[in-house]
Design a protein around this motif. Structure first.
Motif, mmCIF file in Angstrom:
data_model
loop_
_atom_site.group_PDB
_atom_site.id
_atom_site.type_symbol
_atom_site.label_atom_id
_atom_site.label_comp_id
_atom_site.label_asym_id
_atom_site.label_seq_id
_atom_site.Cartn_x
_atom_site.Cartn_y
_atom_site.Cartn_z
ATOM 1 N N VAL A 117 88.025 9.685 65.356
ATOM 2 C CA VAL A 117 86.995 10.053 66.323
ATOM 3 C C VAL A 117 87.690 10.315 67.647
ATOM 4 N N GLN A 118 87.581 11.550 68.145
ATOM 5 C CA GLN A 118 88.282 11.929 69.364
ATOM 6 C C GLN A 118 87.720 11.175 70.565
ATOM 7 N N LEU A 119 88.597 10.551 71.306
ATOM 8 C CA LEU A 119 88.224 9.828 72.528
ATOM 9 C C LEU A 119 88.645 10.641 73.743
ATOM 10 N N PRO A 120 87.982 10.480 74.888
ATOM 11 C CA PRO A 120 86.874 9.546 75.148
ATOM 12 C C PRO A 120 85.544 10.070 74.603
ATOM 13 N N LEU A 121 84.634 9.121 74.375
ATOM 14 C CA LEU A 121 83.273 9.442 73.969
ATOM 15 C C LEU A 121 82.360 9.465 75.184
ATOM 16 N N PRO A 122 81.231 10.163 75.095
ATOM 17 C CA PRO A 122 80.251 10.108 76.181
ATOM 18 C C PRO A 122 79.854 8.671 76.496
ATOM 19 N N LEU A 131 84.410 15.207 66.769
ATOM 20 C CA LEU A 131 84.384 15.505 68.201
ATOM 21 C C LEU A 131 82.948 15.448 68.682
ATOM 22 N N VAL A 132 82.721 14.713 69.774
ATOM 23 C CA VAL A 132 81.384 14.612 70.359
ATOM 24 C C VAL A 132 81.406 15.271 71.737
ATOM 25 N N GLY A 133 80.515 16.232 71.954
ATOM 26 C CA GLY A 133 80.395 16.856 73.260
ATOM 27 C C GLY A 133 81.305 18.055 73.431
ATOM 28 N N GLU A 134 81.461 18.472 74.696
ATOM 29 C CA GLU A 134 82.137 19.733 75.006
ATOM 30 C C GLU A 134 83.312 19.561 75.956
ATOM 31 N N ASP A 135 83.936 18.387 75.957
ATOM 32 C CA ASP A 135 85.085 18.180 76.839
ATOM 33 C C ASP A 135 86.206 19.153 76.465
ATOM 34 N N PRO A 136 86.644 20.010 77.397
ATOM 35 C CA PRO A 136 87.631 21.048 77.047
ATOM 36 C C PRO A 136 88.951 20.484 76.541
ATOM 37 N N ALA A 137 89.452 19.429 77.177
ATOM 38 C CA ALA A 137 90.720 18.851 76.748
ATOM 39 C C ALA A 137 90.614 18.292 75.339
ATOM 40 N N SER A 138 89.503 17.613 75.050
ATOM 41 C CA SER A 138 89.310 17.058 73.712
ATOM 42 C C SER A 138 89.232 18.171 72.673
ATOM 43 N N VAL A 178 82.276 2.157 67.533
ATOM 44 C CA VAL A 178 82.582 3.345 66.739
ATOM 45 C C VAL A 178 83.935 3.175 66.045
ATOM 46 N N ILE A 179 84.940 2.738 66.779
ATOM 47 C CA ILE A 179 86.275 2.549 66.202
ATOM 48 C C ILE A 179 86.228 1.544 65.062
ATOM 49 N N ASN A 180 85.516 0.452 65.262
ATOM 50 C CA ASN A 180 85.476 -0.595 64.255
ATOM 51 C C ASN A 180 84.521 -0.292 63.113
ATOM 52 N N GLN A 238 74.021 6.717 68.947
ATOM 53 C CA GLN A 238 74.951 5.788 68.307
ATOM 54 C C GLN A 238 74.649 5.682 66.806
ATOM 55 N N ALA A 239 73.378 5.594 66.463
ATOM 56 C CA ALA A 239 72.997 5.450 65.052
ATOM 57 C C ALA A 239 73.410 6.682 64.245
ATOM 58 N N GLU A 240 73.258 7.865 64.815
ATOM 59 C CA GLU A 240 73.636 9.091 64.099
ATOM 60 C C GLU A 240 75.140 9.155 63.864
#
Length: 299
Positions: free
Chosen positions: A101-106, A44-51, A114-116, A80-82
């Protein structure tokens, strides 16, 4: 299944519960025979509540099925590199059989890259271009979870789908396109409709199977549905009515009593998505730990 003025209500929650129980039994058998435990990593990337809600639900169900759960919560500032470096580590980790990887991404991250970057045989979302190609060409693949769940509900209700006329509304890579491919593999005659489709209501009236994944609340009215059709509503839309928020589907559910069966929203397709994520993780474990011919035969 209870009824809605003649239409059977397809209970996705009950079906998903049974599927998770079967998966849990298989996990116990794997652990007893091999000492291994299938593992799922969720990023999970970021703080999106639904995600965050979705990720917590996935972790909870993963643990309930007896699988290992590996959770990675990265800051919204991750580069992206990290993120790619983390995926490279997970690809190499034998404890991790599935990666999501939970979508959407920032916006600053390239979701397609990322998916590939996920190893195809660990791509439990089924979004990797290799899995999409395998599905398109009729080869064993990891299939996107929501359409896989839809197909399970359809086959449970109808049995053999051969020769049936199916209409899929929506052409996304996540639901519409893979759903069409799955139905073709079951020997249905399939039409994919979308926002540019002309006379869409008339087209829907020809469908014995109608799968709606448009993201538009109550798009499909009752008079669009052929009497005796089976309707799978993938839509999850939050609407305001009388000052209150509620979740509705893409189909006007209460108008479809003349259908043979229909999934409610909520409680229909939604629970199947996480259950099929676990099913894909189990499939991925087999691919990685059994001889390939044996692993493919267990699908």
């Amino acid at each position: 299944m209870d009824t809605l003025s003649g239409a059977a209500r397809i209970d996705g929650k009950a079906f998903a519960t049974g599927l998770v129980q079967r998966i849990a039994s298989e996990v116990v058998r794997i652990r007893e025979e091999s000492g291994a435990t299938p593992g799922l990593a969720v990023v999970l990337v970021g703080e999106d509540p639904a995600s965050a809600i979705y990720v917590n639900a996935k972790r909870r169900e993963t643990l309930a099925a007896g699988m290992e759960s590996f959770a990675f919560h990265l800051p919204v500032s991750v580069t992206q590199a990290e993120l790619m470096a983390l995926l490279d580590d997970l690809n190499s980790d034998s404890r991790v059989n599935g990666i999501l990887v939970q979508l959407p991404l920032p916006a600053h991250l390239d979701a397609r890259a990322v998916i590939n970057a996920i190893a195809p045989d660990k791509d439990v979302d089924g979004f990797h271009v290799v899995n999409a190609g395998r599905l398109f060409t009729g080869q064993p693949s990891l299939v996107p979870c929501t359409p896989l769940g839809c197909l399970m509900l359809l086959k449970n209700r109808l049995g053999d789908l051969t020769g049936m006329k199916a209409v899929v509304i929506g052409k996304s890579n996540i639901v519409g396109k893979p759903m069409a491919q799955l139905l073709l593999a079951e020997n249905c005659t399939v039409t994919v409709a979308h926002i540019q489709t002309r006379n869409i209501a008339d087209l829907c009236r020809t469908a014995e199977i109608l799968v709606v994944a448009a993201g538009s609340p109550h798009l499909v009215r009752g008079d669009w549905v052929k009497p005796g059709a089976v309707v799978i509503d993938v839509g999850i839309n939050r609407v305001e009515r009388d000052g209150r928020s509620r979740i509705v589907g893409d189909v006007a559910f209460e108008e479809c009593g003349h259908a043979a069966a229909i999934t409610p929203v909520p409680g229909g397709v939604g629970p199947m998505t996480i259950a099929c994520l676990l099913e894909n993780t189990l499939t991925a474990w087999r691919w990685q730990n059994l001889p390939r011919s044996q692993a493919r035969d267990t699908q």
